[in-house]
Design a protein around this motif. Structure first.
Motif, PDB file in Angstrom:
ATOM      1  N   LEU A   3       0.860  -1.183   0.000  1.00 24.17           N
ATOM      2  CA  LEU A   3       0.000   0.000   0.000  1.00 24.17           C
ATOM      3  C   LEU A   3       0.895   1.230   0.000  1.00 24.17           C
ATOM      4  O   LEU A   3       1.812   1.336   0.815  1.00 24.17           O
ATOM      5  CB  LEU A   3      -0.891  -0.008   1.238  1.00 24.17           C
ATOM      6  CG  LEU A   3      -1.883  -1.157   1.283  1.00 24.17           C
ATOM      7  CD1 LEU A   3      -2.575  -1.226   2.631  1.00 24.17           C
ATOM      8  CD2 LEU A   3      -2.909  -1.019   0.161  1.00 24.17           C
ATOM      9  N   GLU A   4       0.635   2.151  -0.930  1.00 24.86           N
ATOM     10  CA  GLU A   4       1.535   3.298  -1.069  1.00 24.86           C
ATOM     11  C   GLU A   4       0.800   4.611  -0.821  1.00 24.86           C
ATOM     12  O   GLU A   4      -0.408   4.725  -1.061  1.00 24.86           O
ATOM     13  CB  GLU A   4       2.126   3.310  -2.477  1.00 24.86           C
ATOM     14  CG  GLU A   4       3.043   2.118  -2.743  1.00 24.86           C
ATOM     15  CD  GLU A   4       3.534   2.117  -4.173  1.00 24.86           C
ATOM     16  OE1 GLU A   4       4.640   2.626  -4.401  1.00 24.86           O
ATOM     17  OE2 GLU A   4       2.787   1.643  -5.043  1.00 24.86           O
ATOM     18  N   VAL A   5       1.593   5.588  -0.350  1.00 23.18           N
ATOM     19  CA  VAL A   5       1.012   6.917  -0.099  1.00 23.18           C
ATOM     20  C   VAL A   5       1.833   7.987  -0.811  1.00 23.18           C
ATOM     21  O   VAL A   5       2.995   7.770  -1.146  1.00 23.18           O
ATOM     22  CB  VAL A   5       0.980   7.265   1.415  1.00 23.18           C
ATOM     23  CG1 VAL A   5       0.058   6.321   2.170  1.00 23.18           C
ATOM     24  CG2 VAL A   5       2.369   7.261   2.033  1.00 23.18           C
ATOM     25  N   ASP A   6       1.193   9.118  -1.055  1.00 25.47           N
ATOM     26  CA  ASP A   6       1.890  10.330  -1.467  1.00 25.47           C
ATOM     27  C   ASP A   6       1.945  11.243  -0.255  1.00 25.47           C
ATOM     28  O   ASP A   6       0.992  11.289   0.554  1.00 25.47           O
ATOM     29  CB  ASP A   6       1.109  11.067  -2.574  1.00 25.47           C
ATOM     30  CG  ASP A   6       1.289  10.404  -3.938  1.00 25.47           C
ATOM     31  OD1 ASP A   6       2.376   9.847  -4.193  1.00 25.47           O
ATOM     32  OD2 ASP A   6       0.335  10.456  -4.744  1.00 25.47           O
ATOM     33  N   PRO A  50      -3.615   8.416  -0.104  1.00 23.03           N
ATOM     34  CA  PRO A  50      -3.349   7.264  -0.978  1.00 23.03           C
ATOM     35  C   PRO A  50      -2.606   7.719  -2.240  1.00 23.03           C
ATOM     36  O   PRO A  50      -2.960   8.755  -2.821  1.00 23.03           O
ATOM     37  CB  PRO A  50      -4.745   6.746  -1.332  1.00 23.03           C
ATOM     38  CG  PRO A  50      -5.648   7.308  -0.295  1.00 23.03           C
ATOM     39  CD  PRO A  50      -5.051   8.583   0.178  1.00 23.03           C
ATOM     40  N   LYS A  51      -1.583   6.980  -2.621  1.00 29.36           N
ATOM     41  CA  LYS A  51      -0.810   7.359  -3.807  1.00 29.36           C
ATOM     42  C   LYS A  51      -1.737   7.430  -5.008  1.00 29.36           C
ATOM     43  O   LYS A  51      -2.609   6.565  -5.186  1.00 29.36           O
ATOM     44  CB  LYS A  51       0.289   6.318  -4.044  1.00 29.36           C
ATOM     45  CG  LYS A  51       1.295   6.700  -5.102  1.00 29.36           C
ATOM     46  CD  LYS A  51       2.364   5.594  -5.189  1.00 29.36           C
ATOM     47  CE  LYS A  51       3.326   5.830  -6.321  1.00 29.36           C
ATOM     48  NZ  LYS A  51       4.200   6.979  -6.100  1.00 29.36           N
ATOM     49  N   LYS A  52      -1.557   8.465  -5.796  1.00 31.72           N
ATOM     50  CA  LYS A  52      -2.396   8.667  -6.988  1.00 31.72           C
ATOM     51  C   LYS A  52      -2.397   7.399  -7.836  1.00 31.72           C
ATOM     52  O   LYS A  52      -1.326   6.815  -8.083  1.00 31.72           O
ATOM     53  CB  LYS A  52      -1.808   9.814  -7.820  1.00 31.72           C
ATOM     54  CG  LYS A  52      -2.822  10.833  -8.247  1.00 31.72           C
ATOM     55  CD  LYS A  52      -2.130  11.965  -8.991  1.00 31.72           C
ATOM     56  CE  LYS A  52      -3.010  12.915  -9.659  1.00 31.72           C
ATOM     57  NZ  LYS A  52      -4.209  13.361  -9.197  1.00 31.72           N
ATOM     58  N   TRP A  58      -5.762  -0.194  -2.567  1.00 29.77           N
ATOM     59  CA  TRP A  58      -6.262   0.039  -1.206  1.00 29.77           C
ATOM     60  C   TRP A  58      -7.589  -0.700  -1.000  1.00 29.77           C
ATOM     61  O   TRP A  58      -7.793  -1.334   0.033  1.00 29.77           O
ATOM     62  CB  TRP A  58      -6.443   1.551  -0.968  1.00 29.77           C
ATOM     63  CG  TRP A  58      -5.145   2.236  -0.669  1.00 29.77           C
ATOM     64  CD1 TRP A  58      -4.285   2.807  -1.570  1.00 29.77           C
ATOM     65  CD2 TRP A  58      -4.534   2.405   0.616  1.00 29.77           C
ATOM     66  NE1 TRP A  58      -3.188   3.321  -0.923  1.00 29.77           N
ATOM     67  CE2 TRP A  58      -3.313   3.097   0.415  1.00 29.77           C
ATOM     68  CE3 TRP A  58      -4.892   2.055   1.919  1.00 29.77           C
ATOM     69  CZ2 TRP A  58      -2.451   3.432   1.466  1.00 29.77           C
ATOM     70  CZ3 TRP A  58      -4.039   2.397   2.970  1.00 29.77           C
ATOM     71  CH2 TRP A  58      -2.829   3.065   2.732  1.00 29.77           C
ATOM     72  N   HIS A  59      -8.465  -0.624  -1.988  1.00 28.46           N
ATOM     73  CA  HIS A  59      -9.785  -1.263  -1.850  1.00 28.46           C
ATOM     74  C   HIS A  59      -9.623  -2.788  -1.777  1.00 28.46           C
ATOM     75  O   HIS A  59     -10.249  -3.458  -0.957  1.00 28.46           O
ATOM     76  CB  HIS A  59     -10.692  -0.857  -3.009  1.00 28.46           C
ATOM     77  CG  HIS A  59     -11.023   0.605  -2.976  1.00 28.46           C
ATOM     78  ND1 HIS A  59     -11.501   1.285  -4.073  1.00 28.46           N
ATOM     79  CD2 HIS A  59     -10.912   1.534  -1.992  1.00 28.46           C
ATOM     80  CE1 HIS A  59     -11.689   2.567  -3.747  1.00 28.46           C
ATOM     81  NE2 HIS A  59     -11.332   2.725  -2.488  1.00 28.46           N
ATOM     82  N   ALA A  60      -8.732  -3.308  -2.622  1.00 21.90           N
ATOM     83  CA  ALA A  60      -8.526  -4.763  -2.646  1.00 21.90           C
ATOM     84  C   ALA A  60      -7.940  -5.264  -1.323  1.00 21.90           C
ATOM     85  O   ALA A  60      -8.150  -6.414  -0.935  1.00 21.90           O
ATOM     86  CB  ALA A  60      -7.597  -5.134  -3.806  1.00 21.90           C
ATOM     87  N   ASP A  67     -10.653   6.976  -0.087  1.00 23.08           N
ATOM     88  CA  ASP A  67     -10.770   7.627  -1.404  1.00 23.08           C
ATOM     89  C   ASP A  67      -9.651   8.663  -1.538  1.00 23.08           C
ATOM     90  O   ASP A  67      -8.775   8.753  -0.669  1.00 23.08           O
ATOM     91  CB  ASP A  67     -12.165   8.232  -1.628  1.00 23.08           C
ATOM     92  CG  ASP A  67     -12.487   9.354  -0.655  1.00 23.08           C
ATOM     93  OD1 ASP A  67     -11.544  10.057  -0.229  1.00 23.08           O
ATOM     94  OD2 ASP A  67     -13.661   9.550  -0.325  1.00 23.08           O
ATOM     95  N   ASP A  68      -9.700   9.441  -2.625  1.00 18.10           N
ATOM     96  CA  ASP A  68      -8.608  10.388  -2.910  1.00 18.10           C
ATOM     97  C   ASP A  68      -8.390  11.408  -1.797  1.00 18.10           C
ATOM     98  O   ASP A  68      -7.328  12.007  -1.703  1.00 18.10           O
ATOM     99  CB  ASP A  68      -8.919  11.182  -4.189  1.00 18.10           C
ATOM    100  CG  ASP A  68      -8.820  10.301  -5.396  1.00 18.10           C
ATOM    101  OD1 ASP A  68      -8.025   9.361  -5.347  1.00 18.10           O
ATOM    102  OD2 ASP A  68      -9.554  10.546  -6.370  1.00 18.10           O
TER     103      ASP A  68
END
Ligand code: COA
Length: 180
Positions: A3-6, A50-52, A58-60, A67-68
């Motif tokens: 799971l990645e983030v910005d 959440p990373k663009k 994320w949902h999986a 959400d964004d």
């Protein structure tokens, strides 16, 4: 599944209402005060979102509500002058110019996945960058409780003489982090 983030600057728009790190005062600060601090320049807040392009991941992974605009974590930095009694033992003048990390928190749902460390490393990198332009002796943090203090201690922060919840990472140590 990774799971990645910005990491993005606080813009006032993401939905802050449902942020919950498990600490009421940190939740309340983000919901009710971060915006005002940002406007007045009293502190700068960085958000993990959440990373663009990765919402499907994320949902999986079971984060159906992400959400964004979901804030997954944040930290805030400001300039500070730290008095001697809030510093660890060592040779210090009466007070030391510093960067203060007033707050760092990860959404309850996303804790234990490395995002706290990611946010902390970004804060350390910012403090190191700042120290190239403005003299600072280190990074100071006000931990909210013993659990949080243990998190910072893991990364080399040292408690002050008088209060184990006030912790310090010297410039020398933070530069070691930022130079890899
Ligand atoms: C403390 C907090 C920021 C940690 O974030 P996190 O995303 O859960 O932590 P990470 O997954 O990045 O953990 C990184 C490392 O720190 C360790 N760690 C996490 N919380 C810890 C704690 N309370 N004490 C000691 N170590 C801790 C993890 O085990 C991990 O180490 P490892 O890689 O050797 O296994 C988060 O739990 C939180 O927001 N808590 C509530 C708010 C708070 O207390 N904020 C700090 C006060 S300002």
């Amino acid at each position: 599944m990774t799971l990645e983030v910005d990491l993005v600057p606080f813009a006032g728009t993401p939905s802050r209402a449902d942020f919950d790190c498990g600490n009421a005062s940190l939740n309340d600060w983000l919901r009710s005060h971060a915006s005002q601090h940002e406007k007045s320049g009293m502190s700068r807040t960085t958000l993990a979102v959440p990373k663009k392009g990765t919402l499907a991941t994320w949902h999986a992974a079971g984060f159906e509500d992400v959400d964004d605009t979901t804030i997954l974590g944040f930290f805030s930095l400001s300039a500070a002058q730290i008095p001697l009694d809030q510093l660890p033992q060592g040779k210090h003048p009466k007070s030391v110019p510093a960067i203060r990390m007033g707050r760092l928190a990860v959404h309850r749902l996303a804790q234990g996945r490395g995002f706290g460390e990611l946010l902390l490393m970004e804060a350390i990198a910012r403090a190191a960058e700042t120290s190239a332009a403005i003299g600072v002796g280190g990074l100071f943090v006000d931990a909210k409780d013993e659990k949080a203090a243990a998190f910072y201690a893991k990364y080399g922060f040292q408690p002050s003489l008088d209060d184990p919840l006030k912790l310090w990472l010297s410039l020398k140590n933070l530069l070691q982090y930022s130079s890899g």
